[in-house]
Design an enzyme around this catalytic site. Structure first.
Site, PDB file in Angstrom:
ATOM      1  N   ARG A  59       0.806  -1.219   0.000  1.00  0.00           N
ATOM      2  CA  ARG A  59       0.000   0.000   0.000  1.00  0.00           C
ATOM      3  C   ARG A  59       0.835   1.261   0.000  1.00  0.00           C
ATOM      4  O   ARG A  59       0.392   2.310  -0.478  1.00  0.00           O
ATOM      5  CB  ARG A  59      -0.931   0.010   1.221  1.00  0.00           C
ATOM      6  CG  ARG A  59      -2.038  -1.039   1.166  1.00  0.00           C
ATOM      7  CD  ARG A  59      -2.891  -0.968   2.410  1.00  0.00           C
ATOM      8  NE  ARG A  59      -2.097  -1.277   3.609  1.00  0.00           N
ATOM      9  CZ  ARG A  59      -2.527  -1.115   4.856  1.00  0.00           C
ATOM     10  NH1 ARG A  59      -3.745  -0.642   5.077  1.00  0.00           N
ATOM     11  NH2 ARG A  59      -1.763  -1.441   5.879  1.00  0.00           N
ATOM     12  N   LYS A 158       1.711 -18.454   6.592  1.00  0.00           N
ATOM     13  CA  LYS A 158       0.895 -18.829   7.740  1.00  0.00           C
ATOM     14  C   LYS A 158       0.726 -17.615   8.651  1.00  0.00           C
ATOM     15  O   LYS A 158       1.510 -16.664   8.564  1.00  0.00           O
ATOM     16  CB  LYS A 158       1.532 -20.013   8.472  1.00  0.00           C
ATOM     17  CG  LYS A 158       2.983 -19.774   8.949  1.00  0.00           C
ATOM     18  CD  LYS A 158       3.056 -19.095  10.289  1.00  0.00           C
ATOM     19  CE  LYS A 158       4.462 -18.834  10.710  1.00  0.00           C
ATOM     20  NZ  LYS A 158       4.567 -17.995  11.916  1.00  0.00           N
ATOM     21  N   HIS A 188       7.845 -22.662   6.642  1.00  0.00           N
ATOM     22  CA  HIS A 188       9.270 -22.800   6.359  1.00  0.00           C
ATOM     23  C   HIS A 188       9.933 -23.907   7.173  1.00  0.00           C
ATOM     24  O   HIS A 188      11.008 -24.385   6.809  1.00  0.00           O
ATOM     25  CB  HIS A 188      10.000 -21.469   6.550  1.00  0.00           C
ATOM     26  CG  HIS A 188      10.186 -21.045   7.977  1.00  0.00           C
ATOM     27  ND1 HIS A 188       9.277 -20.259   8.644  1.00  0.00           N
ATOM     28  CD2 HIS A 188      11.174 -21.296   8.867  1.00  0.00           C
ATOM     29  CE1 HIS A 188       9.700 -20.037   9.870  1.00  0.00           C
ATOM     30  NE2 HIS A 188      10.843 -20.654  10.040  1.00  0.00           N
ATOM     31  N   GLU A 226      12.522 -19.459  21.898  1.00  0.00           N
ATOM     32  CA  GLU A 226      13.256 -18.364  21.266  1.00  0.00           C
ATOM     33  C   GLU A 226      13.662 -17.350  22.324  1.00  0.00           C
ATOM     34  O   GLU A 226      12.874 -17.023  23.217  1.00  0.00           O
ATOM     35  CB  GLU A 226      12.394 -17.650  20.222  1.00  0.00           C
ATOM     36  CG  GLU A 226      11.987 -18.481  19.028  1.00  0.00           C
ATOM     37  CD  GLU A 226      11.191 -17.646  18.033  1.00  0.00           C
ATOM     38  OE1 GLU A 226      11.790 -17.084  17.111  1.00  0.00           O
ATOM     39  OE2 GLU A 226       9.959 -17.543  18.212  1.00  0.00           O
ATOM     40  N   HIS A 250       3.995 -24.620  12.641  1.00  0.00           N
ATOM     41  CA  HIS A 250       5.330 -25.211  12.706  1.00  0.00           C
ATOM     42  C   HIS A 250       5.399 -26.466  13.573  1.00  0.00           C
ATOM     43  O   HIS A 250       5.906 -27.508  13.148  1.00  0.00           O
ATOM     44  CB  HIS A 250       6.336 -24.195  13.259  1.00  0.00           C
ATOM     45  CG  HIS A 250       6.464 -22.956  12.451  1.00  0.00           C
ATOM     46  ND1 HIS A 250       6.323 -22.929  11.085  1.00  0.00           N
ATOM     47  CD2 HIS A 250       6.745 -21.674  12.816  1.00  0.00           C
ATOM     48  CE1 HIS A 250       6.502 -21.695  10.648  1.00  0.00           C
ATOM     49  NE2 HIS A 250       6.748 -20.923  11.677  1.00  0.00           N
ATOM     50  N   LYS A 336       8.354 -16.985  23.377  1.00  0.00           N
ATOM     51  CA  LYS A 336       9.227 -15.834  23.156  1.00  0.00           C
ATOM     52  C   LYS A 336       9.952 -15.476  24.452  1.00  0.00           C
ATOM     53  O   LYS A 336       9.488 -15.782  25.555  1.00  0.00           O
ATOM     54  CB  LYS A 336       8.400 -14.638  22.689  1.00  0.00           C
ATOM     55  CG  LYS A 336       7.712 -14.829  21.345  1.00  0.00           C
ATOM     56  CD  LYS A 336       8.709 -14.781  20.213  1.00  0.00           C
ATOM     57  CE  LYS A 336       8.011 -14.708  18.860  1.00  0.00           C
ATOM     58  NZ  LYS A 336       8.978 -14.686  17.746  1.00  0.00           N
TER      59      LYS A 336
END
Length: 482
Positions: A59, A158, A188, A226, A250, A336
């Site tokens: 955009r 996704k 991925h 992570e 995943h 996370k």
């Protein structure tokens, strides 16, 4: 430079059709970190068609094509070691930008046709939608109105929907414009070299296959923590959360690879059929065996509601109700701002029946690290050197990076882009797989546990630590995940 679609180059795959890659979300983080570096590496290895071009879209205009190329180049220099300036220059010469949105794609369609005129006949359109699920239907409808679905392969990121109902609506919208064999739902993790090596390890070695099931294996862990927090993705996470972002995609795809029945051959039809059969056998999740968490400080992140209850952590127990896996718990965990960044699959074996060396022995574990260079090791017990019959822990290791030092693995997005160009669906999710995984996750979305606070740099909420019998491998004292 806008018309430079046939810059000087040394090679390319002559068997591939000329291609226009139409990339929506071209100024986003994924494009900068993964997609353009992936295209660069494929070009450097002469794996792209001889004639190709990239049209970025979104955009908001970067200002000019040259401004967009400068953004792309900055991303390449940050992501690629030892950048070959000639390869980068050729990629940039083939790249331009055209604004568009769901309501207006006329200029974009005109640009696509202009670029195609310089590439030859029968040009493939590779349409990559790196947009949120809520924006996808409108963009697909625009592609249909502008005739851009013809000769096209559609790659969608996704999560594909946000729950079962939104999946059904989105899937219907996509199939109004595209046939199923035109659609590539990208995950991925399926493109990771190590996940494919898991299948080779199992089906090519008689050492493992007989032990791959409930008679020998007590439990399976899929652990993807992570250390990163939001890193500018607060708005995205507010609309998805960890369950939708990581688990329904995943982590369940990794589970599918572990639990797969022998597909008989390496083909898209056979592998996808076997994967779908596994997901059909996965029991819908029990919310009582799911722990959600939110790291301390998440509500202070940019673009996050100060009273947000979005989960940044999920740990759960799943079961595959078939003859091979019945009764074996699969424990999945992701989060996370955790203690480490890992991609680890652990198959924990049953304790030996023999009592020659006593009872209560530590179980053997087969551990697969899903890194770019696949690492596999087996933790077991052996005799400690010396005069006494005494056991000691030992490890057998398989490191393909060391065993095959001259073979370079493809990064996941490189592999998957290449597969789309070759019209190979093997490592992409079929609509039926995606629908089934939403069915599996829907009980948690309907009866969602309250997220529990956990400290940054930890292994998640205390309530999740003992979910598996014997605890998680990662974070366990005395393990390599301590």
């Amino acid at each position: 430079m806008a018309g430079m679609t046939t810059a000087e180059h040394s090679g390319g795959d002559a068997d591939l059709r000329p291609c226009v890659l139409l990339l929506f979300g071209a100024r986003g983080d994924l494009a900068a970190r993964k997609l353009f570096p992936g295209l660069y590496r494929l070009a450097a290895a002469d794996r792209l068609p001889r004639d190709w071009a990239v049209i970025g879209s979104g955009r908001h205009s970067p200002g000019s094509d040259d401004d967009f190329r400068a953004e792309v180049l900055d991303g390449l220099r940050e992501s690629v070691d030892d950048l070959d300036e000639d390869v980068a220059r050729d990629l940039l010469a083939r790249t331009s930008f055209c604004t568009s949105d769901a309501d207006d794609g006329a200029d974009l369609a005109a640009r696509v046709r202009e670029v195609e005129d310089g590439l030859g006949d029968d040009v493939l359109r590779l349409v990559y939608l790196s947009v949120p699920p809520t924006a996808m239907s409108g963009m697909v409808a625009m592609l249909g109105r502008e005739g851009l679905a013809e000769r096209a392969r559609l790659v969608v990121e996704k999560p594909f929907g946000l729950d079962l109902a939104s999946f059904e609506e989105l899937d219907g919208d996509v199939h109004e414009v595209f046939e199923e064999d035109q659609v590539f739902r990208i995950d991925h993790f399926l493109g990771k070299e190590a996940l494919q090596n898991l299948l080779a390890l199992r089906f090519a070695n008689a050492l493992f296959e007989p032990a791959w099931g409930r008679d020998s294996i007590a439990s399976v862990q899929v652990d993807v923590p992570e250390t990163l927090a939001m890193e500018g993705r607060g708005s995205f996470y507010e609309s998805t959360g960890a369950l939708r972002d990581m688990v329904s995609t995943h982590l369940f795809q990794i589970l599918g690879a572990v639990a797969l029945e022998d597909p008989g051959e390496w083909s898209a039809t056979a592998v996808r059929r076997a994967r779908a059969a596994v997901f059909d056998d996965v029991r819908p999740l029990d919310p009582a065996r799911v722990v959600l968490g939110q790291y301390d400080g998440y509500r202070d992140e940019d673009d996050v509601d100060e009273e947000s209850d979005v989960e940044t952590f999920v740990a759960l127990e799943a079961f595959v109700d078939n003859d091979r896996w019945r009764g074996v718990p699969f424990h999945l965990r992701t989060g996370k701002a955790m203690a480490e960044t890992r991609r680890t699959v652990t198959l924990r074996f049953r304790a030996p029946e023999s009592t020659v060396f006593g009872s209560g022995l530590a179980p053997d574990e087969l551990v697969l690290e899903l890194t770019d260079e696949a690492q596999v090791h087996v933790d077991l017990l052996g005799k400690r050197p010396g005069p006494e019959i005494e056991l000691a822990p030992a490890t057998m290791r398989l490191d393909l990076g060391e065993e095959l030092p001259h073979d370079e693995p493809l990064e996941a997005y490189e592999r998957l882009i290449l597969d789309v160009l070759h019209d190979d669906h093997t490592l992409f999710a079929h609509a039926d797989e995606t629908r089934r995984l939403w069915e599996v996750c829907q009980p948690v979305l309907d009866d969602r546990p309250d997220p529990l606070l956990y400290p940054r740099g930890s292994w998640g909420p205390e309530q999740a630590l003992d979910l598996p019998d014997g605890g998680w491998r990662l974070g366990r004292k005395g393990s390599d995940g301590e």
